[in-house]
Design a protein around this motif. Structure first.
Motif, PDB file in Angstrom:
ATOM      1  N   GLN A 103       0.814  -1.206   0.000  1.00 54.18           N
ATOM      2  CA  GLN A 103       0.000   0.000   0.000  1.00 54.18           C
ATOM      3  C   GLN A 103       0.851   1.261   0.000  1.00 54.18           C
ATOM      4  N   GLY A 104       2.122   1.142   0.396  1.00 58.78           N
ATOM      5  CA  GLY A 104       2.963   2.324   0.410  1.00 58.78           C
ATOM      6  C   GLY A 104       3.528   2.692  -0.941  1.00 58.78           C
ATOM      7  N   VAL A 105       3.421   1.819  -1.961  1.00 59.60           N
ATOM      8  CA  VAL A 105       3.951   2.061  -3.297  1.00 59.60           C
ATOM      9  C   VAL A 105       2.783   2.334  -4.232  1.00 59.60           C
ATOM     10  N   PRO A 106       2.807   3.428  -5.009  1.00 60.62           N
ATOM     11  CA  PRO A 106       1.695   3.699  -5.946  1.00 60.62           C
ATOM     12  C   PRO A 106       1.583   2.610  -6.994  1.00 60.62           C
ATOM     13  N   ARG A 107       0.370   2.184  -7.217  1.00 61.30           N
ATOM     14  CA  ARG A 107       0.105   1.138  -8.203  1.00 61.30           C
ATOM     15  C   ARG A 107      -0.668   1.718  -9.380  1.00 61.30           C
ATOM     16  N   MET A 108      -0.470   1.121 -10.550  1.00 59.91           N
ATOM     17  CA  MET A 108      -1.171   1.540 -11.760  1.00 59.91           C
ATOM     18  C   MET A 108      -2.520   0.825 -11.811  1.00 59.91           C
TER      19      MET A 108
ATOM     20  N   HIS B 236      -1.367  10.302 -19.840  1.00 61.36           N
ATOM     21  CA  HIS B 236      -0.257  10.939 -19.123  1.00 61.36           C
ATOM     22  C   HIS B 236      -0.108  10.300 -17.743  1.00 61.36           C
ATOM     23  N   LEU B 237       0.963   9.536 -17.574  1.00 64.22           N
ATOM     24  CA  LEU B 237       1.233   8.851 -16.304  1.00 64.22           C
ATOM     25  C   LEU B 237       2.649   9.174 -15.824  1.00 64.22           C
ATOM     26  N   SER B 238       3.079  10.381 -16.025  1.00 63.36           N
ATOM     27  CA  SER B 238       4.429  10.784 -15.629  1.00 63.36           C
ATOM     28  C   SER B 238       4.460  11.196 -14.160  1.00 63.36           C
ATOM     29  N   TYR B 239       5.621  10.985 -13.538  1.00 60.74           N
ATOM     30  CA  TYR B 239       5.858  11.412 -12.151  1.00 60.74           C
ATOM     31  C   TYR B 239       4.804  10.838 -11.186  1.00 60.74           C
ATOM     32  N   LYS B 240       4.457   9.577 -11.367  1.00 61.78           N
ATOM     33  CA  LYS B 240       3.469   8.927 -10.494  1.00 61.78           C
ATOM     34  C   LYS B 240       4.116   7.947  -9.510  1.00 61.78           C
ATOM     35  N   GLY B 241       5.353   7.562  -9.726  1.00 63.00           N
ATOM     36  CA  GLY B 241       6.002   6.599  -8.843  1.00 63.00           C
ATOM     37  C   GLY B 241       5.629   5.161  -9.130  1.00 63.00           C
ATOM     38  N   PHE B 242       5.093   4.861 -10.311  1.00 64.19           N
ATOM     39  CA  PHE B 242       4.721   3.483 -10.646  1.00 64.19           C
ATOM     40  C   PHE B 242       5.982   2.648 -10.861  1.00 64.19           C
TER      41      PHE B 242
ATOM     42  N   PHE C  56       2.687   8.323 -21.990  1.00 62.67           N
ATOM     43  CA  PHE C  56       3.756   9.046 -21.284  1.00 62.67           C
ATOM     44  C   PHE C  56       3.973   8.381 -19.924  1.00 62.67           C
ATOM     45  N   LEU C  57       5.136   7.719 -19.756  1.00 63.57           N
ATOM     46  CA  LEU C  57       5.479   7.014 -18.521  1.00 63.57           C
ATOM     47  C   LEU C  57       6.851   7.444 -18.008  1.00 63.57           C
ATOM     48  N   GLU C  58       7.294   8.638 -18.342  1.00 63.23           N
ATOM     49  CA  GLU C  58       8.619   9.059 -17.924  1.00 63.23           C
ATOM     50  C   GLU C  58       8.638   9.378 -16.428  1.00 63.23           C
ATOM     51  N   CYS C  59       9.840   9.300 -15.868  1.00 62.54           N
ATOM     52  CA  CYS C  59      10.092   9.673 -14.467  1.00 62.54           C
ATOM     53  C   CYS C  59       9.248   8.842 -13.508  1.00 62.54           C
ATOM     54  N   ASN C  60       9.304   7.525 -13.676  1.00 67.49           N
ATOM     55  CA  ASN C  60       8.691   6.589 -12.731  1.00 67.49           C
ATOM     56  C   ASN C  60       9.771   5.618 -12.255  1.00 67.49           C
ATOM     57  N   GLY C  61       9.368   4.503 -11.686  1.00 58.16           N
ATOM     58  CA  GLY C  61      10.322   3.485 -11.227  1.00 58.16           C
ATOM     59  C   GLY C  61      10.155   2.183 -11.972  1.00 58.16           C
ATOM     60  N   ILE C  62       9.778   2.218 -13.238  1.00 60.38           N
ATOM     61  CA  ILE C  62       9.497   1.012 -14.019  1.00 60.38           C
ATOM     62  C   ILE C  62      10.808   0.297 -14.340  1.00 60.38           C
ATOM     63  N   ARG C  63      10.812  -1.012 -14.109  1.00 58.04           N
ATOM     64  CA  ARG C  63      11.997  -1.819 -14.352  1.00 58.04           C
ATOM     65  C   ARG C  63      11.892  -2.715 -15.572  1.00 58.04           C
ATOM     66  N   ARG C  64      10.664  -2.937 -16.054  1.00 54.79           N
ATOM     67  CA  ARG C  64      10.500  -3.898 -17.153  1.00 54.79           C
ATOM     68  C   ARG C  64       9.395  -3.428 -18.094  1.00 54.79           C
ATOM     69  N   LEU C  65       9.607  -3.677 -19.394  1.00 55.36           N
ATOM     70  CA  LEU C  65       8.580  -3.394 -20.402  1.00 55.36           C
ATOM     71  C   LEU C  65       7.658  -4.610 -20.510  1.00 55.36           C
ATOM     72  N   GLU C  66       6.398  -4.414 -20.139  1.00 53.13           N
ATOM     73  CA  GLU C  66       5.443  -5.529 -20.152  1.00 53.13           C
ATOM     74  C   GLU C  66       4.023  -4.980 -20.244  1.00 53.13           C
ATOM     75  N   ASN C  67       3.098  -5.910 -20.538  1.00 53.40           N
ATOM     76  CA  ASN C  67       1.660  -5.605 -20.568  1.00 53.40           C
ATOM     77  C   ASN C  67       1.316  -4.482 -21.553  1.00 53.40           C
ATOM     78  N   LEU C  68       1.951  -4.514 -22.728  1.00 55.91           N
ATOM     79  CA  LEU C  68       1.663  -3.518 -23.761  1.00 55.91           C
ATOM     80  C   LEU C  68       1.215  -4.161 -25.075  1.00 55.91           C
ATOM     81  N   ARG C  69       0.937  -5.437 -25.087  1.00 60.02           N
ATOM     82  CA  ARG C  69       0.606  -6.132 -26.336  1.00 60.02           C
ATOM     83  C   ARG C  69      -0.721  -5.664 -26.925  1.00 60.02           C
ATOM     84  N   HIS C  70      -1.645  -5.283 -26.087  1.00 59.96           N
ATOM     85  CA  HIS C  70      -2.974  -4.902 -26.571  1.00 59.96           C
ATOM     86  C   HIS C  70      -3.007  -3.500 -27.161  1.00 59.96           C
ATOM     87  N   MET C  71      -1.991  -2.693 -26.977  1.00 59.13           N
ATOM     88  CA  MET C  71      -1.990  -1.299 -27.443  1.00 59.13           C
ATOM     89  C   MET C  71      -1.414  -1.249 -28.863  1.00 59.13           C
TER      90      MET C  71
END
Length: 609
Positions: free
Chosen positions: A64-69, A94-100, A116-131
Motif C-alpha cells: 500500500q505504500g507504493v503507488p500502483r497503476m 499521461h502517467l508521468s511522475y506517479k512513482g509506478f 507518457f510514462l517518464e520519471c517513474n520506477g518502471i523496471r521492465r517493459l510488459e503488458n503492452l501487447r494490446h496497445m
C-alpha cells in the motif's frame, strides 16, 4: 551466541522500535521473520506475526505504500489531463511522475496513441501487447534494463528510452514503423551493443549521446553500413568524443541523407565542403565552399533580375489598361454630352434607361413573351368552349386549328356583347375574390411559423418589418401584434425534452407522409421567391390587356375597310402560333454591344461591336 537477526528481533520487540523494519526493507534478513515466528514464545508470538506481515508487505508489489497503476489511478489521471472517463475513448495517457514500478491494468485503453510514462520506477517493459494503435511511447528516466515485449507494437513510430540502464539494443526487428529512438544516457559501452539498430532500417532519427562508447572509429564506420539513410544523428558526449577528430566531416561525407548532426543542422555549403574534404583535403573543401557561395550569389542575382523584369512587365500592362479605361471613359462622357446637347448619339453608341442594363431588359422581354403566350393559350381554350356551346346558333367555324391573335379576340368580344358582359362579370368576381383573400384573416401553418421565426431573426426582432415581409411573401396581410403573439406561442415550451426526443425518434424512417397542402404552399412560396418581379410583370400585362380591350372597337371599325391580315406561321393554313405574334413591343430596342462605362453609372452607353 545468538544470530544477528535474533538480536535484531529482540531489539525490535521494544515499543516504538523500527529497526527491524528497516533491515527487512534493505533485504538484510531474508526469511528471518518466519524463523522468529516459530522460535518465539509467550508474549513475543504476536510480535512475530506482525513481523511476518511486514516482510510480506515489503516484498509484495501490492504494498500500500507504493503507488500502483490501478484502474482508479488511471481514471483519475485521465480526468486530470483532460481525458475521458471511458478508457476506450482516450488517445493520450499521461502517467508521468506517479512513482509506478510496474506497467499494468492498461488492457481497456486500446485506443491510446501516445503513452507518457517518464520519471517513474518502471523496471521492465510488459503488458503492452494490446496497445496496437500506440505511436509514441515515452519511458525516459526509469529503471529499464532491457528492450523487450514490444513485438505487437507495429504502429510505433517514436520510442524514448533515455536515462535508463540499457546496455544492449535489441527487440526492434518487429517494429516496422519505428522512425525515432532515443537511447541517450544509458549504459552502451561498445559498437556491438548497437547492432540491434541495424535490424530496423526504417530509423531516421537516432540518439546515443551521453553513453560510454570507447571505439570512436568503429562508431563512425557503423552508421554508413547499418543505417545509410539516417537523417538525424546524435553521438556527442560519448567516451570517444574527447579524442575523436573530424567527426562531422567524416559522418556528413558518408551519410548523404543526413540533415542534422549533434547540436546543429547540416547546411548545403557544409555538405559540399565535407564531400570535397573526403576526396581532396582542406584545400579542396575551401575551394568547394567558395564555388558554392558564388553559385548562390549568381542564382540570387538571376532571381532578382527575373523579378525586376516581371515587375516592369506588370507595370506596363497596368499602364496600358489605365489608358484604355481612361479613353473609354472619355469617349463615353463625350457621347453623353452630345446626347444632352443635340439629342442624338454618335455612331456605335446606344443609350439605355437609367438604372437598367441589357440583362434586365432581356429578362423583362422574356417574361412578357411568356405572359403573352400563356394568355393566348387561355383565350384559345376559352374561345373553343364558347364556340362549342354556340355552334348551332352562330354557325361559325371552330378555331381549334386556327391561331388566335389579340385583334381577333378583341373583335369577338365587341361582336358578342353578352359574352363580354359575362366575362366582365367573371373578372369582377375574381377581383372580388382576390380582394377577399387579401382581407381574410391570416391563417397560420407550420411552414408560415418557420418563416416567421426566420424573418424575426433576420430583422433582429423587429416584428413590424417581419409582419410586412411575411404578408408580402404569402399575399395576405398580417399585423405586428399577430406576429408577436404567434412568436410567443412558438417559443413557449409545451413539451418536455424527453417528449420532444421521443417524437423525433424514427421520424426519418417511418414518419408520416408530408401534407399535400403544406407541400403546395411551399411550392407556391418558392415560385414567388424565385421570381420577385412577377407581381410587377402581372400588373404591366394587365394594364396592356385593358388598353387593348378599350381599343378593340376602333380596331374593329378600321378592319372593315382593310384586307384580312395574314395568319401567323409560315403558311396561311399553319396552326402553330408564333410566340412573338401580337406581343406588345418594348418601348426601345436593346443593342448588344461592348460596355464602355462603369456598371454603377446612372446612364449606360454601349458601344456596338
Amino acid at each position: 551466541q545468538q544470530p544477528f537477526w535474533l538480536k535484531a528481533a529482540a531489539v525490535a520487540a521494544e515499543p516504538g522500535t523500527v529497526f527491524l523494519r528497516t533491515i527487512l526493507a534493505n533485504g538484510m534478513c531474508s526469511g528471518g521473520a518466519a524463523e522468529v515466528g516459530f522460535r518465539s514464545e509467550g508474549r513475543n508470538d504476536h510480535f512475530a506475526m506482525c513481523m511476518e506481515n511486514e516482510a510480506e508487505a515489503i516484498t509484495d508489489p501490492t504494498d500500500q505504500g507504493v503507488p500502483r497503476m490501478s484502474l482508479d489511478a488511471l481514471k483519475e489521471a485521465c480526468l486530470r489531463s483532460g481525458g475521458y472517463d471511458a478508457p476506450e475513448l482516450n488517445e493520450l495517457l499521461h502517467l508521468s511522475y506517479k512513482g509506478f514500478r510496474k506497467i499494468e491494468c492498461l488492457q481497456p485503453y486500446t485506443a491510446v496513441c501516445s503513452l507518457f510514462l517518464e520519471c517513474n520506477g518502471i523496471r521492465r517493459l510488459e503488458n503492452l501487447r494490446h496497445m496496437t494503435n500506440l505511436k509514441s511511447l515515452y519511458l525516459q528516466s526509469n529503471c529499464i534494463e532491457r528492450i523487450e515485449n514490444l513485438e505487437a507494437l507495429t504502429s510505433l513510430r517514436l520510442l524514448n528510452l533515455a536515462h535508463n540502464s540499457i546496455s544492449s539494443v535489441e527487440g526492434l526487428a518487429t517494429l516496422t514503423s519505428l522512425e525515432t529512438i532515443n537511447l541517450a544516457a544509458n549504459k552502451l559501452t561498445d559498437v556491438e551493443s548497437l547492432a540491434g539498430l541495424a535490424e530496423r532500417p526504417t530509423l531516421r532519427t537516432v540518439d546515443i549521446s551521453c553513453n560510454y562508447v570507447e571505439d570512436g572509429d568503429g562508431l563512425l564506420e557503423f552508421w554508413p553500413t547499418a543505417l545509410p539513410r539516417i537523417e538525424c544523428l546524435y553521438v556527442h558526449h560519448n567516451s570517444c568524443s574527447r579524442y575523436l577528430k573530424d567527426v562531422r566531416r567524416r559522418l556528413i561525407s558518408k551519410l548523404p541523407k543526413l540533415r542534422w548532426l549533434d547540436e546543429r543542422p547540416v547546411t548545403p555549403v557544409e555538405r559540399v565542403g565535407c564531400e570535397a574534404w573526403a576526396t581532396g583535403g582542406r584545400e579542396a573543401e575551401q575551394a568547394a565552399k567558395v564555388a558554392h557561395w558564388q553559385e548562390e550569389d549568381e542564382a540570387k542575382m538571376r532571381s532578382f533580375e527575373n523579378f525586376k523584369r516581371l515587375q516592369k512587365v506588370t507595370a506596363e500592362r497596368a499602364r496600358i489598361q489605365r489608358e484604355e479605361k481612361a479613353a473609354r471613359e472619355a469617349a463615353r462622357c463625350q457621347a453623353s454630352e452630345e446626347l444632352k446637347d443635340t439629342g442624338a448619339l454618335a455612331d456605335g453608341w446606344v443609350a439605355l434607361p437609367s438604372g437598367q442594363d441589357a440583362c434586365k431588359l432581356a429578362g423583362d422581354a422574356k417574361g412578357a413573351r411568356q405572359k403573352a403566350l400563356r394568355a393566348k393559350v387561355d383565350e384559345f381554350f376559352a374561345s373553343k368552349e364558347e364556340s362549342e356551346k354556340q355552334e348551332n346558333h352562330s354557325g361559325s367555324c371552330t378555331v381549334a386549328t386556327a391561331p388566335v391573335s389579340l385583334l381577333d379576340v378583341a373583335l369577338a368580344e365587341c361582336a358578342k356583347e353578352v359574352v363580354a358582359d359575362d366575362e366582365n362579370l367573371a373578372s369582377c368576381s375574381l377581383a372580388t375574390a382576390d380582394e377577399e383573400d387579401r382581407t381574410a384573416p391570416f391563417q397560420w401553418s407550420s411552414f408560415r411559423d418557420t418563416r416567421l421565426g426566420r424573418l424575426v431573426a433576420e430583422f433582429r426582432y423587429d416584428f413590424g418589418r417581419a409582419a410586412a415581409a411575411l404578408g408580402k411573401e404569402f399575399g395576405n396581410s398580417v399585423t405586428e401584434q399577430e406576429c408577436r403573439n404567434r412568436y410567443r406561442e412558438l417559443i413557449r415550451p409545451n413539451k418536455t425534452r424527453a417528449e420532444m426526443r421521443a417524437d423525433d425518434r424514427g421520424r426519418a424512417k417511418d414518419g408520416p407522409a408530408a401534407d399535400p397542402a403544406m407541400v403546395r404552399e411551399i411550392q407556391e412560396w418558392w415560385l414567388k421567391r424565385s421570381s420577385p418581379s412577377q407581381a410587377s410583370k402581372e400588373a404591366e400585362s394587365t394594364s396592356r390587356w385593358e388598353a387593348a380591350a378599350l381599343a378593340a372597337p376602333e380596331e374593329a371599325a378600321k378592319s372593315q375597310s382593310l384586307p384580312e391580315p395574314a395568319k401567323c406561321g409560315a403558311h396561311p393554313g399553319s396552326c402553330a402560333p408564333d410566340p412573338m405574334c401580337d406581343v406588345p413591343k418594348p418601348e426601345a430596342d436593346v443593342m448588344q454591344g461592348k460596355l464602355a462605362s462603369d456598371k454603377h453609372s446612372n446612364l449606360g452607353l454601349f458601344e456596338l461591336d
